[in-house]
Write a protein that holds these residues in place. Structure first.
Motif, mmCIF file in Angstrom:
data_model
loop_
_atom_site.group_PDB
_atom_site.id
_atom_site.type_symbol
_atom_site.label_atom_id
_atom_site.label_comp_id
_atom_site.label_asym_id
_atom_site.label_seq_id
_atom_site.Cartn_x
_atom_site.Cartn_y
_atom_site.Cartn_z
ATOM 1 N N CYS A 87 0.825 -1.219 0.000
ATOM 2 C CA CYS A 87 0.000 0.000 0.000
ATOM 3 C C CYS A 87 0.857 1.266 0.000
ATOM 4 O O CYS A 87 0.369 2.346 -0.346
ATOM 5 C CB CYS A 87 -0.924 0.023 1.219
ATOM 6 S SG CYS A 87 -0.018 0.069 2.777
ATOM 7 N N THR A 137 -11.927 -2.989 -1.029
ATOM 8 C CA THR A 137 -10.983 -3.675 -0.154
ATOM 9 C C THR A 137 -11.439 -5.107 0.103
ATOM 10 O O THR A 137 -12.634 -5.356 0.279
ATOM 11 C CB THR A 137 -10.875 -2.914 1.189
ATOM 12 O OG1 THR A 137 -10.533 -1.560 0.907
ATOM 13 C CG2 THR A 137 -9.817 -3.512 2.094
ATOM 14 N N HIS A 191 -7.464 -2.738 -2.775
ATOM 15 C CA HIS A 191 -6.475 -3.179 -1.787
ATOM 16 C C HIS A 191 -6.881 -4.518 -1.186
ATOM 17 O O HIS A 191 -8.070 -4.776 -0.969
ATOM 18 C CB HIS A 191 -6.319 -2.133 -0.668
ATOM 19 C CG HIS A 191 -5.282 -2.531 0.341
ATOM 20 N ND1 HIS A 191 -3.930 -2.384 0.091
ATOM 21 C CD2 HIS A 191 -5.387 -3.128 1.561
ATOM 22 C CE1 HIS A 191 -3.248 -2.852 1.141
ATOM 23 N NE2 HIS A 191 -4.110 -3.313 2.041
#
Ligand SMILES: NC(=O)C1=CN([C@@H]2O[C@H](COP(=O)(O)OP(=O)(O)OC[C@H]3O[C@@H](n4cnc5c(N)ncnc54)[C@H](O)[C@@H]3O)[C@@H](O)[C@H]2O)C=CC1
Length: 403
Positions: free
Chosen positions: A277, A328, A300
């Protein structure tokens, strides 16, 4: 450009050299470190040497460079070398070191090929080496000049102004130049090398992506502690976690790295996993600061919410974008996290904008999985960029997929 005569010899001997490249690179490093033990202590990553990954990366780079040379003898495959040159510049590699590498590499090739290493063969591979070396020297000279780094001036002292715990395994360091001069400019996605002196006196170097916005006077980087598992514990990450605190000094290079955003307003997909990240956070900072108008899809993946470092920064920055969306996935979610976002990244339900440029950063299997999914969705391979922390094993022969 490779001469006609050498191109033929290299083409003829490439299968034999390719077959033996693992043995050649192993012998090369053994010879190099016997003659120059200080390089293993103070410049090369000794964990990657022990694991053999640096050797695989070198073998992959030589094979890819040479194959490109013989397939297109009229052009020099500089694009392949840019990543290596940036890493070299962050380590302070100098032009004077290339003859040293040449000596030990050609000795290793001669020893492994035995009788097949005739004068003609040696001369042809010398030509390949110097094409590659001179291309690297040239790019590295330009990188140093752009940053005003003089020979021997790679390292500067920085002061740790803040240390923040992000997760159980990740700590962020905020640093500013100890000499009071301005922090060097950088592009989102770039990293710095950090050099630390370990308990046995070795000075080991690792790279960390900067996570702050482009104009900041204080730089930030986040370090994930690597405990012993399949491999040994991370020496430098452990040292930074255990011994470096607010007020301490760190030895840090200028920022380098060729995986950076272009300056156009294209649609973007930024895919990260785990500690990958970090460059993405800097990219989001840059996009927010420059008022990027095109869609930005931030993807992510992490083990769990508790492991997700810089989560608040990612969320805050995506909401600042004109057309930002965040997606995510957690392998072990908490609470009533949706089932379709549980597990690993699955892009099937995600809208991929036309003309997207994709940037991937995370463990290699993650990047391979995302790249495959993007190719299946019709994204052109040239629009997929990736950052590798550590030796670039994407180019190795076992990859089967190529770049
Ligand atoms: N760009 C790079 O080269 C990066 C390399 N790494 C390397 O990866 C290692 C692990 O990094 P961590 O943050 O601990 O990551 P991690 O092991 O916690 O994995 C993070 C996430 O990656 C995804 N992932 C892992 N394996 C996958 C697979 N086979 N297919 C699809 N998705 C997968 C999963 O969603 C996982 O939760 C680090 O030690 C580092 O060396 C990490 C970040 C960036």
């Amino acid at each position: 450009m490779l001469s006609q005569k050498s191109a033929e010899t290299v083409r003829a001997t490439l299968p034999a050299v390719g077959e033996a490249i693992g043995t050649i690179t192993e012998l090369f490093y053994r010879k190099l470190f016997t003659a120059h033990p200080e390089l293993l202590r103070n410049m090369f990553n000794r964990a990657n040497q022990a694991a053999g990954t640096q050797r695989q990366a070198l073998a992959g780079a030589i094979a890819a460079f040479t194959t490109a040379l013989v397939e297109r003898p009229g052009t020099r495959p500089d694009a392949l070398l840019s990543r290596i040159a940036h890493k070299h510049a962050s380590l302070g590699v100098s032009a004077a070191q290339y003859p040293v590498v040449h000596r030990h590499l050609s000795a290793a090739i001669a020893e492994v090929l035995g009788d097949a290493a005739t004068e003609e063969v040696a001369a042809a591979w010398d030509e390949v080496y110097w094409l590659m070396a001179n291309a690297l020297i040239e790019i590295e000279r330009r990188l140093y000049a752009e940053r005003g780094v003089l020979v021997g001036g790679t390292w500067r002292q920085w002061e740790v102004v803040e240390r923040t715990r992000e997760t159980a395994d990740v700590v962020t360091f905020r640093i500013r130049p100890a000499d009071g001069r301005p922090a060097p400019a950088f592009k989102a996605g770039q990293y710095v090398s950090v050099q630390v002196e370990l308990a046995d006196g070795a000075r080991q170097i690792r790279q960390y992506s900067l996570t702050n916005g482009p104009g900041a006077t204080v730089h930030s980087f986040s370090v994930k502690r690597e405990d012993a598992g399949e491999g040994p514990a991370g020496e430098v990450s452990g040292h930074l976690h255990d011994h470096v605190h607010e007020g301490d000094e760190l030895t840090v290079s200028a920022p380098y790295g060729d995986v950076v955003l272009d300056t156009t307003d294209s649609p973007l997909l930024l895919a990260s996993a785990g500690i990958g990240c970090t460059p993405v956070v800097a990219m989001l900072e840059e996009l927010a600061a420059r008022g990027h108008q095109a869609p930005v899809v931030a993807v992510h993946a992490d083990r769990s919410p508790a492991d997700h470092a810089l989560r608040a920064d990612q969320e805050r920055l995506v909401t600042k974008l004109a057309r930002g969306t965040a997606h995510t996935w957690y392998e072990r979610p908490e609470g009533d996290w949706p089932a379709e976002r549980t597990g690993r990244v699955d892009l099937s339900g995600i809208e991929i904008p036309d003309g997207v440029q994709a940037y991937l950063c995370g463990p290699l299997p993650f990047m391979r999985s995302v790249r495959t999914q993007l190719l299946e969705r019709g994204v052109h391979p040239s629009a997929i960029h990736y950052e590798v922390f550590g030796p670039d094993l994407w180019l190795t022969r076992d990859d089967g997929e190529g770049h």
